[in-house]
Design an enzyme around this catalytic site. Structure first.
Site, PDB file in Angstrom:
ATOM      1  N   ASP A 248       0.840  -1.202   0.000  1.00  0.00           N
ATOM      2  CA  ASP A 248       0.000   0.000   0.000  1.00  0.00           C
ATOM      3  C   ASP A 248       0.872   1.247   0.000  1.00  0.00           C
ATOM      4  OD1 ASP A 248      -2.384   1.345  -0.107  1.00  0.00           O
ATOM      5  OD2 ASP A 248      -2.976   0.952   1.966  1.00  0.00           O
TER       6      ASP A 248
ATOM      7  N   ASN B 220     -10.825  -2.742  -6.039  1.00  0.00           N
ATOM      8  CA  ASN B 220     -10.013  -1.753  -6.755  1.00  0.00           C
ATOM      9  C   ASN B 220     -10.566  -1.403  -8.137  1.00  0.00           C
ATOM     10  OD1 ASN B 220      -6.852  -2.914  -5.331  1.00  0.00           O
ATOM     11  ND2 ASN B 220      -8.093  -1.161  -4.715  1.00  0.00           N
TER      12      ASN B 220
HETATM   13  C1  IPE Z   1      -5.578  -2.817  -0.404  1.00  0.00           C
HETATM   14  O1  IPE Z   1      -5.209  -1.519  -0.641  1.00  0.00           O
HETATM   15  C2  IPE Z   1      -5.599  -3.574  -1.701  1.00  0.00           C
HETATM   16  C3  IPE Z   1      -4.296  -3.858  -2.284  1.00  0.00           C
HETATM   17  C4  IPE Z   1      -3.151  -3.638  -1.702  1.00  0.00           C
HETATM   18  C5  IPE Z   1      -4.332  -4.447  -3.593  1.00  0.00           C
HETATM   19  P1  IPE Z   1      -6.293  -0.362  -0.840  1.00  0.00           P
HETATM   20  O2  IPE Z   1      -5.533   0.901  -0.908  1.00  0.00           O
HETATM   21  O3  IPE Z   1      -7.187  -0.667  -1.988  1.00  0.00           O
HETATM   22  O4  IPE Z   1      -7.148  -0.467   0.502  1.00  0.00           O
HETATM   23  P2  IPE Z   1      -8.073   0.579   1.244  1.00  0.00           P
HETATM   24  O5  IPE Z   1      -9.062   1.085   0.241  1.00  0.00           O
HETATM   25  O6  IPE Z   1      -7.164   1.670   1.739  1.00  0.00           O
HETATM   26  O7  IPE Z   1      -8.676  -0.182   2.372  1.00  0.00           O
HETATM   27  C1  IPE Z   2      -1.515   0.154  -3.405  1.00  0.00           C
HETATM   28  O1  IPE Z   2      -1.292   1.512  -3.430  1.00  0.00           O
HETATM   29  C2  IPE Z   2      -1.718  -0.421  -4.786  1.00  0.00           C
HETATM   30  C3  IPE Z   2      -3.065  -0.892  -5.076  1.00  0.00           C
HETATM   31  C4  IPE Z   2      -4.057  -0.962  -4.227  1.00  0.00           C
HETATM   32  C5  IPE Z   2      -3.331  -1.310  -6.458  1.00  0.00           C
HETATM   33  P1  IPE Z   2      -2.488   2.569  -3.498  1.00  0.00           P
HETATM   34  O2  IPE Z   2      -2.772   2.865  -4.927  1.00  0.00           O
HETATM   35  O3  IPE Z   2      -3.652   2.093  -2.702  1.00  0.00           O
HETATM   36  O4  IPE Z   2      -1.824   3.824  -2.822  1.00  0.00           O
HETATM   37  P2  IPE Z   2      -2.477   4.880  -1.825  1.00  0.00           P
HETATM   38  O5  IPE Z   2      -3.139   4.113  -0.715  1.00  0.00           O
HETATM   39  O6  IPE Z   2      -3.480   5.673  -2.626  1.00  0.00           O
HETATM   40  O7  IPE Z   2      -1.321   5.716  -1.349  1.00  0.00           O
HETATM   41 MG    MG Z   3      -4.167   2.308  -0.745  1.00  0.00          MG
END
Ligand code: IPE
Ligand code: IPE
Ligand code: MG
Length: 240
Positions: A24, A72
């Site tokens: 994340d 996602n």
């Molecule tokens: C969790 O990250 C999903 C992945 C790492 C693929 P998100 O960024 O989507 O999760 P939330 O929305 O903060 O819970």
């Molecule tokens: C994790 O990084 C990757 C996926 C969930 C695909 P994020 O895209 O959720 O990054 P933040 O949480 O917006 O920083």
């Molecule tokens: Mg995220």
């Protein structure tokens, strides 16, 4: 690495059999640099290679990474498209070099909404790497959701004609049936939630959260997580 590499902690005392990572903070990493979110995702893919290589080096036999959740898809279309393109490129690279990695690759999640070309390549990588290796496994979760996985397992059991199920039945029909439950789940970017990751399998996993954004994740961050893990007392509901 080299002689002068600084280490936050000593070599990990207890090496878990299975470590799962919720990658994340890609978006935050990019924003801090004034870059588009997709640049964060590309840097995240690089970090994934680095961290997986290190985990294998220190003897962690199963690593699972959460790359794309069933939720996602709700992101803007251009971001979802960029992620799909990145997965496609990543799978191409792995197909070209998987023999050097010495690892079995498994994609966990529902592949059905992915493009037929990408699915075919993912399945080829799974098939070809499984034929050669089984000491080390990298599970890559794409279009993965813990609830979706349990529903999928139950539907498979119903299709087999079962009218009552056991815990073993469900566990053996999960996408992760080939792997032990994770000993440790690491989440980066300071969040402290599972976000639908390995809901069934996480029942007795140790949880670790770090402020490090996934694209910045280094070997020493893994050492720190393992150091924390080594200090935990796992009771599994019993007395110790
Ligand atoms: C969790 O990250 C999903 C992945 C790492 C693929 P998100 O960024 O989507 O999760 P939330 O929305 O903060 O819970
Ligand atoms: C994790 O990084 C990757 C996926 C969930 C695909 P994020 O895209 O959720 O990054 P933040 O949480 O917006 O920083
Ligand atoms: Mg995220």
């Amino acid at each position: 690495m080299g002689l002068f590499r600084k280490k936050a902690v000593g070599a990990p005392a207890a090496v878990p059999a299975h470590v799962a990572f919720i990658m994340d903070g890609h978006g935050r990493w990019a924003r801090r640099r004034g870059l588009p979110r997709k640049a964060g995702h590309a840097a995240g893919a690089e970090a994934c290679r680095r961290i997986f290589r290190y985990c294998k080096k220190i003897g962690i036999r199963t690593v699972t990474v959460y790359a794309f959740s069933t939720e996602n898809w709700s992101r803007p279309k251009d971001e979802v498209d960029a992620l799909m393109k990145l997965f496609d490129k990543y799978v191409d690279t792995l197909l070209a070099e998987y023999r050097q990695h010495g690892v079995r690759f498994v994609f966990i999640g529902d592949k059905s909404p992915l493009s037929p070309e990408l699915r075919e390549k993912m399945e080829r990588l799974e098939r070809e790497s499984a034929a050669l290796f089984d000491d080390y496994t990298l599970n890559i979760a794409i279009n993965y959701g813990g609830r979706d996985e349990i529903v999928h397992a139950v539907n498979s059991l119903l299709a087999e004609g079962k009218t009552a199920v056991t815990q073993e039945d469900i566990a053996s029909h999960l996408y992760t049936a080939h792997s032990p439950d994770p000993d440790l789940i690491v989440r980066t970017a300071g969040e402290r939630r599972l976000s639908n990751f390995l809901l069934w399998q996480a029942s007795y996993s140790e949880l670790y959260s770090t402020q490090t954004l996934w694209p910045d994740m280094k070997e020493r961050d893994v050492d720190e997580a393992l150091h924390s893990y080594a200090g935990r007392v796992r009771r599994f509901g019993g007395v110790k």
